[in-house]
Design an enzyme around this catalytic site. Structure first.
Site, PDB file in Angstrom:
ATOM      1  N   ASN A 199      25.117  35.862   1.194  1.00 14.96           N
ATOM      2  CA  ASN A 199      24.996  37.211   2.008  1.00 14.96           C
ATOM      3  C   ASN A 199      26.109  37.680   2.510  1.00 14.96           C
ATOM      4  O   ASN A 199      26.810  38.320   2.003  1.00 14.96           O
ATOM      5  CB  ASN A 199      23.886  36.604   2.904  1.00 14.96           C
TER       6      ASN A 199
ATOM      7  N   ASN B 227      24.469  42.834  -2.025  1.00 17.16           N
ATOM      8  CA  ASN B 227      23.951  42.742  -0.660  1.00 17.16           C
ATOM      9  C   ASN B 227      25.035  43.066   0.223  1.00 17.16           C
ATOM     10  O   ASN B 227      24.784  44.153   0.957  1.00 17.16           O
ATOM     11  CB  ASN B 227      23.398  41.570  -0.396  1.00 17.16           C
TER      12      ASN B 227
ATOM     13  N   ASP C 194      23.831  36.296   8.409  1.00 12.58           N
ATOM     14  CA  ASP C 194      23.642  37.691   7.600  1.00 12.58           C
ATOM     15  C   ASP C 194      25.257  38.255   7.542  1.00 12.58           C
ATOM     16  O   ASP C 194      25.818  37.267   7.193  1.00 12.58           O
ATOM     17  CB  ASP C 194      22.844  38.615   8.166  1.00 12.58           C
TER      18      ASP C 194
END
Length: 278
Positions: free
Chosen positions: A151, A107, A198
């Site tokens: 993340n 990611n 995030d």
């Protein structure tokens, strides 16, 4: 005249999808983002906001986090084909730097001063995640498996701490980085009671900027986990952040709701901007 700090303004309009992510700056100040027109498109955006297609990823690939190393090579987390891709910025040639079928979907990526990579690897369906180390030779080493939805990820200025957040669990963890790059002594750095996380980046003082997905802000945390600032980024879904500009003091944030880049000025330069100019 004193400039306004921590006040976001739009940088781009149009052409990106809701998958806009990345971002990362080259030495010339251009910003690179993924999902330009479609999930395979990588954009190059000038400091004044002009976006163009820089390259298109292979058919099975889709980009997420982007980083540069000290010689200017670009690395892209390819979440659909379980890769970390490497891009020659002169020829635009794309190669597979690291691949592992047991990755869920790489990611975001962090990079050390000596170009060791770390990749977050969430499994969104199960609200779980993994954490990988990728050596300078492209070898993948699983550093942690029993985590939440890993993340955002970043290395501290002294190279001794790796921060990784868990979006669903709303936590930021800190790992000690051993001399060989292995991770140990996991500890809780910060936990929030609402919204998600995030991407994250550090400035040169070790302050950690974390995007708050769903809240529409970026929170600035001190190395002691104190909340120093919270910046409105003009959209509910900030996905990642980097630093650039002529002095490294411009923060660029990818925001998925309005599908654009926004920018704001900060007091101190970003770590990665400063590191590659030494």
């Amino acid at each position: 005249m004193n400039e306004k700090l921590y006040e976001a303004t739009p940088l781009t309009q149009g052409d990106f999808t809701t998958g806009i992510e990345g971002p990362a700056c080259d030495r010339e100040g251009n910003i690179y983002c993924v999902s330009f027109r479609d999930k395979r498109g990588i954009a190059r955006v000038t400091p004044d906001g002009k976006a163009e297609l820089f390259l298109t990823l292979p058919e099975k690939s889709a980009g997420n986090g982007i980083r540069f190393n000290k010689v200017g090579e670009m690395f892209i987390a390819d979440y659909t084909d379980h890769n970390i891709l490497r891009v020659d910025m002169t020829t635009c040639a794309i190669s597979v730097f690291a691949h592992n079928d047991t990755m869920n979907q790489p990611n975001d990526i962090a990079i050390t001063a000596n170009s060791v990579l770390y990749a977050s690897d969430p499994h969104w369906g199960n609200s779980t995640g993994q954490l990988w180390r990728i050596t300078k030779e492209g070898k993948t080493i699983l550093e942690a498996s029993a985590m939440g939805t890993t993340n955002g990820i970043e290395v501290s200025p002294d190279g001794k701490t790796l921060y990784v957040n868990e979006s669903v669990q709303r936590t930021i963890w800190a790992f000690e980085i051993a001399a060989d790059g292995a991770l140990k002594n996991k500890r809780l750095f910060k936990k929030f009671d609402d919204y998600g996380f995030d991407g994250m980046r550090c400035d040169i003082d070790g302050n950690l900027y974390a995007t708050r997905h769903g809240k529409g802000t970026v929170v600035k945390l001190s190395p002691r986990a104190e909340v120093l600032q919270e910046i409105n980024v003009l959209g509910e879904h900030p996905t990642n952040i980097c630093f650039g500009g002529k002095d490294g003091r411009t923060a660029y944030v990818t925001e998925a709701k309005a599908m654009r880049l926004v920018q704001f000025r900060v007091e101190r330069a970003g770590l990665e901007w400063k590191r590659w100019r030494r």
